[in-house]
Scaffold this motif. Structure first.
Motif, mmCIF file in Angstrom:
data_model
loop_
_atom_site.group_PDB
_atom_site.id
_atom_site.type_symbol
_atom_site.label_atom_id
_atom_site.label_comp_id
_atom_site.label_asym_id
_atom_site.label_seq_id
_atom_site.Cartn_x
_atom_site.Cartn_y
_atom_site.Cartn_z
ATOM 1 N N ARG A 1 0.836 -1.212 0.000
ATOM 2 C CA ARG A 1 0.000 0.000 0.000
ATOM 3 C C ARG A 1 0.862 1.249 0.000
ATOM 4 O O ARG A 1 0.604 2.215 0.708
ATOM 5 N N THR B 1 -4.408 0.288 6.596
ATOM 6 C CA THR B 1 -5.308 0.408 5.455
ATOM 7 C C THR B 1 -6.747 0.583 5.922
ATOM 8 O O THR B 1 -7.133 0.059 6.959
ATOM 9 N N MET C 1 -7.649 1.058 -5.631
ATOM 10 C CA MET C 1 -6.826 1.866 -4.721
ATOM 11 C C MET C 1 -6.664 3.251 -5.302
ATOM 12 O O MET C 1 -7.019 3.510 -6.436
ATOM 13 N N VAL D 1 -8.651 1.054 0.365
ATOM 14 C CA VAL D 1 -8.772 -0.087 -0.530
ATOM 15 C C VAL D 1 -10.255 -0.396 -0.670
ATOM 16 O O VAL D 1 -10.943 -0.630 0.326
#
Ligand code: ATP
Ligand code: MG
Lengths: 455, 224
Positions: free
Chosen positions: A73, A200, A104, A116
């Motif tokens: 990420r 995330t 994303m 996400v």
């Protein structure tokens, strides 16, 4: 008095030069510790042992960038893939056991954590071999049901102070100041995983698509579909253009400030599939061997790319980060060695002045070996006190640098991280102390008492 | 007999390579707890004799026996240990260590004897020589007379059986000279320590029962 105490007291005579030599050792050790620890943090972060999927499918580009973005990420994803590719080419492929879409590019307004967009199926996968996602005892697969539901990582919750029910806004990818109108609501907080999932925010894919700006302009979408070689009938084209026009109308209404009476995150407009795009498709094949065939199959075409989620990073770490580490360790070790030479020079130079001191100790009954050990003890004290200081400073450096590394590189840094290899510094310093002290020590050993006393 | 010297010879080799005989002592003895003063011309070899007795300088031949131990036949390490444990030595130039305080100088004397360095006893010794207020002074912060007294305290630190003192009363005024002399002789009497003390002062020498002139028993010019 012990020999070390005698060495210590004798050193006070030359406190400035002793302090400086110990400091030079400290400097070298500090840098070595910092290199070791930071390298350890980088390796820990990027050496994820596995994922629940064995292939990432993305648009063609750099495999490393794909892995960085998809698994770690970090960085924005490349060009997205049309939804039809996901549905028709990947899902229908007989080799595939599961294929999970993932988008994303956006980030949370608070803290800038990556967003996400995915389906609940994502949480059914292992995040590392043998490890399943947990949400405080619940099954996360049952949570991501509403279009504006979000499940957040452990660190996101801690840093933003979010809890179940918290609402938050997203910033549109690449545009710092465009905040989406839609608000998402936290319905689950993941237990810590030790992976990038901790930082995330997972949102419902449908909700993600429904946000204005996440739909592809219809004409572009059509062109892209045709580029991918899909057939679009005139009828399909008409439907698509009509749907897009309707969406645009909704968007204008909202932009005109018609918010009154709306529930904040209430309006959800389902998007026609042909306007949807995904950043990555996480694929697990039925048998591991099929991954190789599938990779070859996909990479043969020019539309998409299949990437092993682990290998590009491992290769990068070994080839690049590993070599940099070796070079840095070599350079910092050189600093320590130079500091060791400094200790040698400092002690050796002092020996001329200390012949008398040594002769007196001998005259008081000290043995040759004893005075030699006292000199070695001095070298040992300089090396070890310098080493201890350097060790403390090195970890202090990491501690101070941790927030900067985190915000700059998006890597989670444990400021108290300790590397096992640091233990090797101790024997290294001991050997250095002995090497630096042995020649002056021998000079002390050979000192002739009677003649040195009368000097 | 506390100290007994037999057929001791010592010569230095000059830079030209010529042998320079300094000592040739056929026989010299000191009884237990006896106090002897040694006089003699400057350069006559008094310090050399003391150094040979202490084992700091090795003899060319002959034997030095202290308390029944022939120290000349001991290996070097054994001589070092014997010196640390049994011999006290007040050096002609004190030989205090500049990096160490008065107390630490005394403790250092104890450290090499293998016994535990006893701070309390070291402080007590310094109090006895009148330096109770100077324990933490470095030698450079002490007067010459005070340094000499630290050297005396240090020489007594390991309760030696033989005390060698090389002009311990030089460099100080008469009052201090008397004080130091009393200290040394008092300590030796109290603990039954044999004393061999070098002096150039007639006045000091005259207070001893036994006065030895080195030239009376040392004949370096007589060839071996
Ligand atoms: N290490 C040496 N090497 C060569 N000659 C030496 C050495 N030490 C002393 N000598 C010489 O031996 C002789 C005796 O010296 P020593 O110091 O024993 O005399 P001393 O009787 O103690 O004199 P003083 O009363 O001046 O202290 C002197 O001539 C001296 O120059
Ligand atoms: Mg002399």
């Amino acid at each position: 008095m012990t020999l070390l105490a005698i060495a210590w007291k004798s050193m006070r005579q030359r406190s400035l030069s002793s302090l400086l030599t110990a400091l030079s050792v400290a400097l070298g050790v500090m840098l070595m510790v910092a290199v070791l620890v930071i390298n350890g943090i980088v390796s820990d972060t990027f050496r994820q042992k596995g994922t629940g999927f064995n292939l990432i499918i993305s648009s063609p580009g750099s495999d490393l960038a794909t892995v960085l973005s998809c698994v770690y990420r970090i960085g924005l994803p490349g060009e997205p893939l049309p939804w039809r590719f996901y549905e028709e080419d990947i899902l229908k492929n007989p080799a595939i056991e599961s294929a999970i879409p993932m988008t994303m590019g956006d980030a949370t307004q608070a803290g800038g954590f990556p967003i996400v967009g995915t389906t609940a199926e994502f949480f059914g996968m292992e995040y590392e071999p043998g490890k399943h996602f947990r949400v405080k005892g619940q099954d996360p697969r049952k949570l991501l049901t509403g279009p504006f539901d979000a499940i957040i990582g452990d660190r996101v919750a801690r840093e933003n102070g979010w809890d179940l029910g918290s609402e938050f806004s997203l910033i549109h990818g690449g545009m710092d100041d465009h905040v989406h109108d839609e608000k998402f609501k936290v319905v689950g907080i993941l237990a810590m995983t030790g992976t990038a999932n901790d930082k995330t925010v997972f949102v419902n894919l449908d909700g993600f698509f429904s946000m204005s700006g996440h739909d592809k302009p219809a004409t572009e979408a059509l062109k892209r579909l045709r580029d991918f070689g899909y057939e679009v009938t005139p009828q399909q084209e008409q439907t698509l253009l009509k749907a897009a026009a309707e969406l645009a109308h909704h968007g204008e209404e909202e932009a005109a400030g018609d918010h009154a009476g709306h529930e904040h995150h209430g309006h959800f407009h389902s998007l026609p599939n042909d306007l949807k795009e995904v950043s990555f498709i996480l694929v697990r094949t039925k048998r591991p061997a099929q991954a190789i065939m599938l990779t070859a199959e996909i990479n043969e075409g020019v539309r998409a790319m299949a990437v092993n989620p682990i290998r590009p990073m491992a290769r990068f770490l070994d080839n690049f980060v590993g070599s940099i580490r070796t070079v840095l360790l070599f350079l910092t070790a050189l600093i320590v060695v130079v500091a060791g030479v400094g200790i040698f020079v400092s002690i050796y130079n002092s020996m001329a002045d200390r012949r008398r001191e040594i002769a007196i100790m001998r005259a008081l009954g000290a043995q040759r070996v004893t005075v030699m050990l006292i000199i070695l003890g001095e070298s040992l004290l300089l090396c070890l006190s310098g080493g201890l200081l350097g060790f403390t400073l090195g970890h202090g450096l990491v501690f101070v640098a941790a927030p900067f590394i985190e915000s700059r590189a998006g890597i989670l840094v444990n400021p108290f991280k300790f590397e096992l290899l640091e233990i090797a510094l101790l024997p290294m310093l001991l050997v250095m102390a002995i090497l630096a002290g042995v020649l002056p020590g021998l000079a002390a050993y050979r000192t002739d008492v009677a003649s040195s006393l009368s000097d | 007999m506390s100290l007994s010297i037999r057929n001791l010879r010592k010569s230095y080799i000059e830079p030209t390579g010529r042998r320079l005989p300094i000592l040739n002592v056929e026989s010299f003895e000191i009884a237990s707890a006896e106090q002897v003063v040694l006089v003699g011309s400057s350069g006559g070899g008094k310090t050399t004799l003391l150094n040979v007795i202490a084992g700091i300088t090795s003899a060319d031949s002959g034997s030095v026996t202290i308390d029944g131990v022939d120290v000349t036949s001991l290996p070097e390490a054994g001589r070092d240990r014997f010196r640390a444990q049994r011999i006290g030595y007040v050096f002609q130039t004190f030989h205090l260590l500049p990096a160490f305080t008065a107390l630490e100088n005394v403790l250092l004397g104890m450290s090499f004897s293998g016994r535990k360095a006893d701070r309390h006893r070291a402080a007590e010794l310094l109090k006895r020589v009148g330096l109770g207020q100077r324990l933490d002074h470095r030698p450079t912060a002490l007067s010459v007379g005070e340094q000499q007294r630290v050297a005396v305290a240090r020489s007594l630190a390991n309760s030696p059986s033989l005390l060698l003192a090389d002009e311990p009363t030089a460099n100080v005024d008469t009052a201090n000279q008397d004080h130091i002399l009393e200290l040394i002789r008092g300590a030796c009497t109290e603990h039954g320590v044999s004393l061999l003390m070098v002096t150039h002062s007639r006045d000091v020498a005259s207070r001893f029962d036994r006065i030895e002139n080195l030239s009376d028993f040392n004949r370096p010019e007589v060839a071996a």
